[in-house]
Design an enzyme around this catalytic site. Structure first.
Site, PDB file in Angstrom:
ATOM      1  CB  SER A  94      -0.776  -0.012   1.345  1.00 43.36           C
ATOM      2  OG  SER A  94      -2.110   0.808   1.146  1.00 43.36           O
ATOM      3  CG  ASP A 195      -7.206  -3.134  -2.536  1.00 45.79           C
ATOM      4  OD1 ASP A 195      -7.614  -2.505  -1.553  1.00 45.79           O
ATOM      5  OD2 ASP A 195      -6.065  -3.116  -2.789  1.00 45.79           O
ATOM      6  CG  HIS A 225      -5.562  -2.801   0.950  1.00 45.60           C
ATOM      7  ND1 HIS A 225      -4.981  -2.431  -0.308  1.00 45.60           N
ATOM      8  CD2 HIS A 225      -4.748  -2.118   1.936  1.00 45.60           C
ATOM      9  CE1 HIS A 225      -4.261  -1.467  -0.062  1.00 45.60           C
ATOM     10  NE2 HIS A 225      -3.981  -1.271   1.260  1.00 45.60           N
TER      11      HIS A 225
END
Length: 253
Positions: A94, A195, A225
């Site tokens: 991320s 996600d 995610h």
């Protein structure tokens, strides 16, 4: 301030051939990355997994930090590994992926390669356009944590999203997007088919923007995610180890 159990930074000195800097994401901590780091250690690599400033304690602490401080933490760990290892890879989840991209942009060939999992470099959410103004009057919003398909698993991220920190994150995104063509290193990008935090457009922007000739894209069919602690975790670990060994061997020829 007492930290979240399991959110501590981690360091291991193993091989002097391959080192790996591992970075967690926004409002997260090393908790979500420790299984990956442990696998890299088991493979004999030297590993650094820093706790980014403002993370791993309370969301209020994160509002007192900005993206250059988060970047400074990963850069410091990266430079430690550069002193020790012949080849240093950067791997992130991320926002950690955005920080790894920035390392590649700044340090060039000193970064041997990148492994990115659901990297974040932008958002299509309408509220993001308002975050700078909103953050001046509202300290936090609903959380963006625990997007995980595997039942009973948590990343122990913050229960609120600190908006001043989020406003700073958007500045990191803009900086990274602008310099994507500077990324020339080998790249392994893994992204989840579903996600709920980072839109698929993020991976598309990264893949379209980098100048890397050696690019591999992997779709994670069974994870959301926080894929590093989800159903596809072993796939991520296996592919990242194989990638580091392949590229690292080429660097040492």
């Amino acid at each position: 301030m007492a930290g979240i159990a399991g959110a501590e930074e981690f360091a291991h000195d193993g091989s002097t051939d391959i080192g790996v800097l591992v970075s967690h994401g926004f409002t997260g901590s090393p908790f979500s990355m420790r299984p990956w780091a442990d696998r890299l250690v088991a493979e004999g690599f030297s590993v650094r997994l820093p706790l980014l400033p403002g993370h791993g304690t309370r969301w209020q602490d994160m509002n007192r930090t900005t993206w250059p401080q988060w970047y400074g933490a990963v850069e410091s760990s990266f430079l430690e590994l550069r002193e020790r290892c012949s080849s240093v890879f950067v791997m992130g989840l991320s926002m950690g992926g955005a920080l790894c991209l920035r390392l590649a942009q700044v340090h060039g060939d000193a970064v041997a390669g990148l492994v990115l999992v659901n990297p974040s470099v932008m958002s299509l959410r309408r509220e993001i356009k308002l975050v700078h103004a909103l953050s001046r009057v509202v300290p936090s919003s609903k959380p963006i944590s625990d997007d995980i398909a595997k039942p009973g698993v948590t990343e122990h991220a913050y229960p609120r999203t600190p908006l001043r920190a989020l406003a700073s994150l958007t500045k990191l995104w803009a900086t990274v997007r602008a310099d994507l063509p500077k990324v020339t290193q080998p790249l392994l990008l893994l992204h989840s088919a579903v996600d709920n935090v980072v839109e698929p457009e993020n991976s598309k922007v990264v893949l379209a923007g980098v100048s890397s000739a050696d690019v591999t894209e992997v779709v994670l069919e069974n994870s959301r995610h926080v894929a590093t602690i989800d159903h596809d975790a072993d796939l991520i670990f296996d592919r990242s180890v194989a990638f580091a060994r392949r590229v690292g061997a080429g660097d040492r020829v």
